[in-house]
Design a protein around this motif. Structure first.
Motif, PDB file in Angstrom:
ATOM      1  N   LEU A  28       0.820  -1.222   0.000  1.00 24.57           N
ATOM      2  CA  LEU A  28       0.000   0.000   0.000  1.00 24.57           C
ATOM      3  C   LEU A  28       0.852   1.271   0.000  1.00 24.57           C
ATOM      4  N   GLN A  30       3.192   2.317   2.089  1.00 25.43           N
ATOM      5  CA  GLN A  30       3.182   3.003   3.386  1.00 25.43           C
ATOM      6  C   GLN A  30       4.583   3.404   3.850  1.00 25.43           C
ATOM      7  N   PHE A  32       5.770   6.557   6.059  1.00 18.49           N
ATOM      8  CA  PHE A  32       5.202   7.693   6.781  1.00 18.49           C
ATOM      9  C   PHE A  32       6.264   8.769   6.991  1.00 18.49           C
ATOM     10  N   PRO A  59      -3.982   9.403   4.530  1.00 20.06           N
ATOM     11  CA  PRO A  59      -3.487  10.150   5.696  1.00 20.06           C
ATOM     12  C   PRO A  59      -2.497   9.378   6.558  1.00 20.06           C
ATOM     13  N   GLY A  60      -2.418   8.051   6.422  1.00 20.99           N
ATOM     14  CA  GLY A  60      -1.507   7.285   7.290  1.00 20.99           C
ATOM     15  C   GLY A  60      -1.901   7.454   8.741  1.00 20.99           C
ATOM     16  N   VAL A  78      -9.067  10.460   2.650  1.00 19.26           N
ATOM     17  CA  VAL A  78      -9.494   9.142   2.164  1.00 19.26           C
ATOM     18  C   VAL A  78      -8.368   8.143   2.401  1.00 19.26           C
ATOM     19  N   LEU A  84      -6.214   1.779   9.723  1.00 17.13           N
ATOM     20  CA  LEU A  84      -5.757   3.106  10.142  1.00 17.13           C
ATOM     21  C   LEU A  84      -6.822   4.017  10.770  1.00 17.13           C
ATOM     22  N   GLY A 103     -11.714   4.012   2.123  1.00 16.29           N
ATOM     23  CA  GLY A 103     -12.001   3.519   0.778  1.00 16.29           C
ATOM     24  C   GLY A 103     -10.826   3.763  -0.148  1.00 16.29           C
ATOM     25  N   ASP A 104     -10.991   3.285  -1.382  1.00 17.52           N
ATOM     26  CA  ASP A 104      -9.953   3.407  -2.407  1.00 17.52           C
ATOM     27  C   ASP A 104     -10.205   4.693  -3.200  1.00 17.52           C
ATOM     28  N   ASN A 128       0.687  12.986   0.542  1.00 13.57           N
ATOM     29  CA  ASN A 128       1.918  12.234   0.328  1.00 13.57           C
ATOM     30  C   ASN A 128       1.443  10.938  -0.333  1.00 13.57           C
ATOM     31  N   LEU A 129       1.556  10.878  -1.651  1.00 10.43           N
ATOM     32  CA  LEU A 129       0.865   9.815  -2.396  1.00 10.43           C
ATOM     33  C   LEU A 129       1.537   8.453  -2.237  1.00 10.43           C
ATOM     34  N   PRO A 130       0.724   7.371  -2.230  1.00  9.67           N
ATOM     35  CA  PRO A 130       1.314   6.029  -2.299  1.00  9.67           C
ATOM     36  C   PRO A 130       1.975   5.874  -3.670  1.00  9.67           C
ATOM     37  N   ILE A 133       0.815   4.040  -7.155  1.00 13.32           N
ATOM     38  CA  ILE A 133      -0.265   4.520  -8.032  1.00 13.32           C
ATOM     39  C   ILE A 133      -0.228   6.048  -8.203  1.00 13.32           C
TER      40      ILE A 133
HETATM   41  N1  SAM Z   1       0.154  10.842   4.750  1.00  7.52           N
HETATM   42  C1  SAM Z   1       0.942   9.879   5.495  1.00  7.52           C
HETATM   43  C2  SAM Z   1       2.338  10.434   5.727  1.00  7.52           C
HETATM   44  O1  SAM Z   1       2.708  11.375   5.011  1.00  7.52           O
HETATM   45  O2  SAM Z   1       3.030   9.942   6.607  1.00  7.52           O
HETATM   46  C3  SAM Z   1       1.011   8.521   4.776  1.00  7.52           C
HETATM   47  C4  SAM Z   1       1.540   8.541   3.364  1.00  7.52           C
HETATM   48  S1  SAM Z   1       1.882   6.948   2.691  1.00  7.52           S
HETATM   49  C5  SAM Z   1       3.145   7.368   1.515  1.00  7.52           C
HETATM   50  C6  SAM Z   1       0.506   6.598   1.605  1.00  7.52           C
HETATM   51  C7  SAM Z   1      -0.835   6.346   2.280  1.00  7.52           C
HETATM   52  O3  SAM Z   1      -1.814   6.067   1.267  1.00  7.52           O
HETATM   53  C8  SAM Z   1      -0.882   5.149   3.223  1.00  7.52           C
HETATM   54  O4  SAM Z   1      -1.529   5.502   4.417  1.00  7.52           O
HETATM   55  C9  SAM Z   1      -1.694   4.075   2.441  1.00  7.52           C
HETATM   56  O5  SAM Z   1      -2.374   3.181   3.284  1.00  7.52           O
HETATM   57  C10 SAM Z   1      -2.640   4.975   1.649  1.00  7.52           C
HETATM   58  N2  SAM Z   1      -3.186   4.389   0.408  1.00  7.52           N
HETATM   59  C11 SAM Z   1      -2.605   3.465  -0.411  1.00  7.52           C
HETATM   60  N3  SAM Z   1      -3.394   3.212  -1.479  1.00  7.52           N
HETATM   61  C12 SAM Z   1      -4.500   3.995  -1.344  1.00  7.52           C
HETATM   62  C13 SAM Z   1      -5.684   4.178  -2.124  1.00  7.52           C
HETATM   63  N4  SAM Z   1      -5.862   3.504  -3.262  1.00  7.52           N
HETATM   64  N5  SAM Z   1      -6.629   5.047  -1.672  1.00  7.52           N
HETATM   65  C14 SAM Z   1      -6.450   5.734  -0.505  1.00  7.52           C
HETATM   66  N6  SAM Z   1      -5.350   5.605   0.258  1.00  7.52           N
HETATM   67  C15 SAM Z   1      -4.382   4.749  -0.137  1.00  7.52           C
END
Ligand code: SAM
Length: 286
Positions: A28, A30, A32, A59-60, A78, A84, A103-104, A128-130, A133
């Motif tokens: 995912l 993750q 942080f 949001p993590g 979201v 989490l 949700g996604d 802070n995007l995963p 994707i």
């Molecule tokens: N914002 C936090 C930080 O800066 O520490 C976490 C950033 S982490 C890079 C990416 C976050 O996106 C994780 O919490 C992960 O679970 C979430 N995530 C992953 N795929 C997602 C999706 N399709 N839709 C929503 N959130 C998603």
């Protein structure tokens, strides 16, 4: 005075996550943020004000969410990972202007969510995007023409270079031109890999896409132009005369359209500006 938990303190984070039985998911994306200077800068850069709303993706544990909530009127975050929200309930306790939607982000109806939760407020995206994707999320946000003023996001440094490249240069890709069509893109600052827990293998950068009210060029059929852009960059070392045959056009049709649009018959996709792709699209037979 009640003190807020220190969301960039590694000892605090480990204890928090242990108590919730949480383990990082690589799948995912993750990683942080634990560098305390980054989230305030991102929250400032996205232009959040008490009259505006912010949509956050992923949001993590809420480290950026809290900075956004201190500046914006309303924050909606979201998060895909259903482990989490209980953590966020703890770290964001007392932050009344934040709501978490589980949700996604690629599957939710974000336009409806924005309408319901923000009403008439101007809305910005900040996240802070995963990394797995990044491009699909950015393209979804832009192509669906969500009513947002800007998108301020952390992405991998290489992705930032491509997203913010100048069209007509080597760094440019299909996504560069697509972003350019919808927004003005700029890199704001870079962030080292050591700013994250766990640390990823690459450095990152924060970029800002300021959404355009009008596209920078006119084109009769946007869909056709983007098909040509994708086909051209899909085989970027070939000339357009050869690569565009994969989009279903004969060489004769491409050659005639290149001539009409005033583009060299030996040009490659990476040499063209958005305006030239628009002209080529208008010149080519549908
Ligand atoms: N914002 C936090 C930080 O800066 O520490 C976490 C950033 S982490 C890079 C990416 C976050 O996106 C994780 O919490 C992960 O679970 C979430 N995530 C992953 N795929 C997602 C999706 N399709 N839709 C929503 N959130 C998603």
């Amino acid at each position: 005075m009640e003190t807020q938990p220190r969301l960039t303190d590694i000892g605090y984070i480990r204890d928090l996550l242990d108590r919730h039985g949480f383990h990082f998911s690589k799948k995912l994306g993750q990683n942080f943020l634990v560098n305390p200077s980054v989230c305030p800068r991102m929250a400032e850069a996205c232009g959040a004000t008490p009259d505006s709303g912010v949509l956050e993706i992923g949001p993590g544990i809420g480290v950026l969410t809290r900075e956004l909530a201190q500046r914006a009127g309303q924050v909606v975050a979201v998060e895909l990972d259903d482990r989490l929200p209980p953590v966020l309930a703890e770290t964001l306790a007392g932050q009344d202007n934040v709501s978490i939607v589980q949700g996604d982000c690629l599957k939710l109806d974000l336009a409806a969510l924005i309408r319901e939760r923000f009403g008439d407020r101007p809305v910005a995206v900040c996240a802070n995007l995963p990394y797995y994707i990044t491009s699909p999320i950015i393209m979804m946000l832009l192509e669906s023409r969500l009513p947002v003023t800007g998108i301020t996001v952390m992405v991998q440094k290489e992705a930032a270079q491509r997203l913010c490249a100048l069209p007509g240069t080597r760094q440019a890709g299909a996504v560069t031109l697509a972003v350019q069509y919808y927004a003005e893109a700029e890199t704001l600052f870079t962030v080292s890999r050591g700013s994250f827990l766990p640390a990823p293998n690459v450095d990152s950068a924060v970029i800002r896409l300021t959404v355009r009210r009008e596209p920078p060029c006119t084109v009769r059929d946007e869909g056709r132009m983007f098909r040509l852009i994708r086909a051209g960059f899909g085989q970027r070392r070939k000339t357009l005369l050869n690569s565009l045959t994969t989009a279903g056009y004969s060489k004769e049709t491409v050659a005639a359209a290149l001539a009409t649009a005033g583009i060299s018959p030996t040009a490659r996709a990476e040499e063209l500006t958005l305006e030239q792709f628009a002209a080529l699209s208008d010149a080519i037979e549908g």
